[in-house]
Design a protein around this motif. Structure first.
Motif, PDB file in Angstrom:
ATOM      1  N   ILE A 103       1.859 -12.604   0.116  1.00  0.00           N
ATOM      2  CA  ILE A 103       2.309 -11.238   0.391  1.00  0.00           C
ATOM      3  C   ILE A 103       2.775 -10.605  -0.918  1.00  0.00           C
ATOM      4  O   ILE A 103       3.608 -11.155  -1.635  1.00  0.00           O
ATOM      5  CB  ILE A 103       3.461 -11.220   1.419  1.00  0.00           C
ATOM      6  CG1 ILE A 103       3.053 -11.915   2.719  1.00  0.00           C
ATOM      7  CG2 ILE A 103       3.927  -9.783   1.672  1.00  0.00           C
ATOM      8  CD1 ILE A 103       1.940 -11.235   3.472  1.00  0.00           C
ATOM      9  N   GLY A 104       2.218  -9.456  -1.208  1.00  0.00           N
ATOM     10  CA  GLY A 104       2.616  -8.689  -2.380  1.00  0.00           C
ATOM     11  C   GLY A 104       2.717  -7.233  -1.995  1.00  0.00           C
ATOM     12  O   GLY A 104       2.668  -6.884  -0.813  1.00  0.00           O
ATOM     13  N   GLY A 105       2.814  -6.389  -2.968  1.00  0.00           N
ATOM     14  CA  GLY A 105       2.892  -4.968  -2.679  1.00  0.00           C
ATOM     15  C   GLY A 105       2.724  -4.153  -3.939  1.00  0.00           C
ATOM     16  O   GLY A 105       2.663  -4.680  -5.043  1.00  0.00           O
ATOM     17  N   SER A 106       2.616  -2.871  -3.743  1.00  0.00           N
ATOM     18  CA  SER A 106       2.569  -1.959  -4.881  1.00  0.00           C
ATOM     19  C   SER A 106       3.376  -0.714  -4.528  1.00  0.00           C
ATOM     20  O   SER A 106       3.424  -0.298  -3.368  1.00  0.00           O
ATOM     21  CB  SER A 106       1.128  -1.604  -5.245  1.00  0.00           C
ATOM     22  OG  SER A 106       0.482  -0.978  -4.171  1.00  0.00           O
ATOM     23  N   LEU A 107       4.005  -0.157  -5.532  1.00  0.00           N
ATOM     24  CA  LEU A 107       4.853   1.011  -5.349  1.00  0.00           C
ATOM     25  C   LEU A 107       4.015   2.273  -5.477  1.00  0.00           C
ATOM     26  O   LEU A 107       3.285   2.457  -6.445  1.00  0.00           O
ATOM     27  CB  LEU A 107       5.967   1.025  -6.401  1.00  0.00           C
ATOM     28  CG  LEU A 107       6.928   2.194  -6.354  1.00  0.00           C
ATOM     29  CD1 LEU A 107       7.707   2.198  -5.046  1.00  0.00           C
ATOM     30  CD2 LEU A 107       7.882   2.137  -7.536  1.00  0.00           C
ATOM     31  N   HIS A 108       4.111   3.120  -4.444  1.00  0.00           N
ATOM     32  CA  HIS A 108       3.433   4.415  -4.454  1.00  0.00           C
ATOM     33  C   HIS A 108       4.512   5.491  -4.481  1.00  0.00           C
ATOM     34  O   HIS A 108       5.520   5.391  -3.779  1.00  0.00           O
ATOM     35  CB  HIS A 108       2.547   4.570  -3.214  1.00  0.00           C
ATOM     36  CG  HIS A 108       1.415   3.611  -3.214  1.00  0.00           C
ATOM     37  ND1 HIS A 108       0.179   3.921  -3.707  1.00  0.00           N
ATOM     38  CD2 HIS A 108       1.337   2.324  -2.802  1.00  0.00           C
ATOM     39  CE1 HIS A 108      -0.613   2.882  -3.590  1.00  0.00           C
ATOM     40  NE2 HIS A 108       0.070   1.895  -3.051  1.00  0.00           N
TER      41      HIS A 108
END
Length: 120
Positions: free
Chosen positions: A26-31
């Protein structure tokens, strides 16, 4: 950044495979407008691609464990752990981890294609 040793055919297969749902990372990116968008990653290459985004969100300590236990690349996991322990900023650590993962993926592609040519 050290060079990684030549990957075995078994390691190449593990690095290129898609893991099952229970073993995903699980990862993510900032928008800017949406905030953090969480994503499920099923291949090491997907982690690499996420680290190329402008504002990736990855826990490098968890990544080290995932690479070691799920992908079973002890050498890459050890390098990610070494990067994590450094004094650099989190951004610099993610860039270094991205480069190390990219190096491993390129190695696997080169040796996989080299093995195909030698088999002919």
């Amino acid at each position: 950044m050290e060079n990684l040793s030549r990957p075995s055919p078994a390691l190449i297969a593990r690095i290129e495979k898609v893991v099952d749902f229970e073993n995903r990372f699980i990862g993510g990116s900032l928008h800017l407008r949406e905030g953090v968008r969480v994503v499920s990653l099923y291949r090491l290459e997907e982690v690499f691609m996420l680290l190329h985004k402008p504002h990736p969100r990855i826990d490098l300590n968890k990544l080290h464990v995932w690479v070691d236990t799920v992908i079973q690349d002890e050498e890459l996991a050890r390098e990610i752990k070494r990067i994590t322990a450094g004094d650099e900023s989190d951004v610099q650590k993610m860039l270094a981890a991205r480069d190390m993962i990219g190096m491993r993926i390129l190695q696997c592609r080169q040796f996989a294609h080299g093995q195909e040519k030698s088999a002919v």
